[in-house]
Scaffold this motif. Sequence first.
Motif, mmCIF file in Angstrom:
data_model
loop_
_atom_site.group_PDB
_atom_site.id
_atom_site.type_symbol
_atom_site.label_atom_id
_atom_site.label_comp_id
_atom_site.label_asym_id
_atom_site.label_seq_id
_atom_site.Cartn_x
_atom_site.Cartn_y
_atom_site.Cartn_z
ATOM 1 N N LYS A 46 0.865 -1.181 0.000
ATOM 2 C CA LYS A 46 0.000 0.000 0.000
ATOM 3 C C LYS A 46 0.897 1.225 0.000
ATOM 4 C CE LYS A 46 -4.704 0.265 1.533
ATOM 5 N NZ LYS A 46 -5.698 0.361 2.562
ATOM 6 N N GLU A 47 0.738 2.038 -1.034
ATOM 7 C CA GLU A 47 1.573 3.245 -1.188
ATOM 8 C C GLU A 47 3.056 2.885 -1.091
ATOM 9 O OE1 GLU A 47 0.055 5.943 1.740
ATOM 10 O OE2 GLU A 47 -1.852 6.190 0.671
ATOM 11 N N GLY A 48 3.402 1.768 -1.735
ATOM 12 C CA GLY A 48 4.813 1.373 -1.829
ATOM 13 C C GLY A 48 5.368 0.646 -0.624
ATOM 14 N N VAL A 49 4.548 0.444 0.400
ATOM 15 C CA VAL A 49 5.030 -0.249 1.610
ATOM 16 C C VAL A 49 4.288 -1.574 1.762
ATOM 17 C CG1 VAL A 49 5.295 -0.112 4.121
ATOM 18 C CG2 VAL A 49 5.492 1.968 2.738
ATOM 19 N N GLN A 50 5.056 -2.642 1.925
ATOM 20 C CA GLN A 50 4.447 -3.961 2.083
ATOM 21 C C GLN A 50 3.767 -4.067 3.449
ATOM 22 O OE1 GLN A 50 7.216 -7.081 1.137
ATOM 23 N NE2 GLN A 50 5.676 -8.030 -0.167
ATOM 24 N N VAL A 51 2.564 -4.626 3.462
ATOM 25 C CA VAL A 51 1.782 -4.710 4.705
ATOM 26 C C VAL A 51 2.554 -5.506 5.770
ATOM 27 C CG1 VAL A 51 -0.413 -5.444 5.731
ATOM 28 C CG2 VAL A 51 -0.399 -4.468 3.427
ATOM 29 N N VAL A 52 2.996 -6.712 5.408
ATOM 30 C CA VAL A 52 3.874 -7.507 6.289
ATOM 31 C C VAL A 52 4.995 -8.050 5.411
ATOM 32 C CG1 VAL A 52 4.073 -9.538 7.796
ATOM 33 C CG2 VAL A 52 1.969 -8.183 7.823
ATOM 34 N N ASP A 53 6.199 -7.544 5.600
ATOM 35 C CA ASP A 53 7.283 -7.978 4.706
ATOM 36 C C ASP A 53 7.628 -9.446 4.946
ATOM 37 O OD1 ASP A 53 9.314 -8.261 6.748
ATOM 38 O OD2 ASP A 53 9.608 -6.090 6.703
ATOM 39 N N SER A 54 8.383 -10.016 4.015
ATOM 40 C CA SER A 54 8.617 -11.464 4.016
ATOM 41 C C SER A 54 9.324 -11.938 5.290
ATOM 42 C CB SER A 54 9.409 -11.875 2.783
ATOM 43 O OG SER A 54 10.631 -11.174 2.720
ATOM 44 N N GLU A 55 10.208 -11.116 5.805
ATOM 45 C CA GLU A 55 10.938 -11.494 7.020
ATOM 46 C C GLU A 55 9.994 -11.594 8.221
ATOM 47 O OE1 GLU A 55 14.640 -9.507 9.234
ATOM 48 O OE2 GLU A 55 14.912 -9.661 7.060
ATOM 49 N N ARG A 56 9.137 -10.580 8.369
ATOM 50 C CA ARG A 56 8.184 -10.583 9.493
ATOM 51 C C ARG A 56 7.140 -11.683 9.305
ATOM 52 N NH1 ARG A 56 5.810 -5.484 9.681
ATOM 53 N NH2 ARG A 56 3.601 -5.901 9.921
ATOM 54 N N PHE A 57 6.771 -11.921 8.068
ATOM 55 C CA PHE A 57 5.829 -12.998 7.746
ATOM 56 C C PHE A 57 6.369 -14.330 8.274
ATOM 57 C CE2 PHE A 57 4.473 -16.309 4.631
ATOM 58 C CZ PHE A 57 3.100 -16.255 4.828
ATOM 59 N N ALA A 58 7.640 -14.612 7.988
ATOM 60 C CA ALA A 58 8.259 -15.865 8.443
ATOM 61 C C ALA A 58 8.284 -15.947 9.964
ATOM 62 C CB ALA A 58 9.675 -15.982 7.878
ATOM 63 N N VAL A 59 8.645 -14.842 10.609
ATOM 64 C CA VAL A 59 8.688 -14.805 12.083
ATOM 65 C C VAL A 59 7.298 -15.061 12.666
ATOM 66 C CG1 VAL A 59 9.044 -13.279 14.080
ATOM 67 C CG2 VAL A 59 10.733 -13.331 12.227
ATOM 68 N N ASN A 60 6.279 -14.415 12.073
ATOM 69 C CA ASN A 60 4.900 -14.577 12.559
ATOM 70 C C ASN A 60 4.413 -16.012 12.404
ATOM 71 O OD1 ASN A 60 4.667 -11.898 13.290
ATOM 72 N ND2 ASN A 60 3.523 -11.274 11.486
ATOM 73 N N ILE A 61 4.691 -16.600 11.260
ATOM 74 C CA ILE A 61 4.265 -17.992 11.031
ATOM 75 C C ILE A 61 4.925 -18.915 12.058
ATOM 76 C CG2 ILE A 61 4.438 -19.964 9.424
ATOM 77 C CD1 ILE A 61 2.258 -18.112 8.498
ATOM 78 N N LEU A 62 6.203 -18.693 12.312
ATOM 79 C CA LEU A 62 6.913 -19.524 13.295
ATOM 80 C C LEU A 62 6.343 -19.346 14.703
ATOM 81 C CD1 LEU A 62 10.538 -19.145 11.935
ATOM 82 C CD2 LEU A 62 9.305 -21.306 12.185
#
Length: 208
Positions: free
Chosen positions: A91-107
């Motif tokens: 959104k407006e050039g900023v990822q809602v949850v970037d891939s690094e945080r996505f991985a941390v959250n899933i874990l």
Amino acid sequence: MKKMRYGLFFGDSITYGEYDGVFGGWVDILKRYALQKYNEGSHELILFNLGIGGETTDGLVRRISNEMEARNAAEGNIIFIGYGANDLASKEGVQVVDSERFAVNILKAIQEAKKYSDDIYLVSILPFSNNVDGVVVSSGKLRTNDEVLIYNQILKNIAAENSLHYVDFYSAFLEDKEILLSADGVHPNEKGYGIMAEIVIPIIENYL
């Protein structure tokens, strides 16, 4: 003796079944299937659709502990985790949850889920229709199929490293995505949801 287990489906609007006015989405199809099998003499598998439209893995991490505590079957739980379509959006050039945080959250979510179950399934992200791939839609979000590949690889790696199951809806949709996705290019239509349910029925049959 019949067993009674719970199936908990965490996810966003695709888990919830949005845009399917016919069957109510893939989890609802599975609910009806499990009930029919129970009526025919199988074990009882009670399915909870815990999908929330627009949710990301940030929301999952906040609520999974309470949700699991509230729905913990003595004879076992099956847990499905299906996120990414909202996380990877920009959104407006900023990822809602970037891939690094996505991985941390899933874990983090897996760590919580493992307190209640050994049967954890990570659900792939679906491909997007060509008409929304890389396009800013009315909600202001931009999604790309390149990002889907990156986030799905994260899910596959986490599944492999943690001895979890990976449910590959992505491959089932890829060739026929223009037929299986609804007009918004993100959510499945009733045909797409039907295919998702067909893929998961053999999984839940292991618990019936």
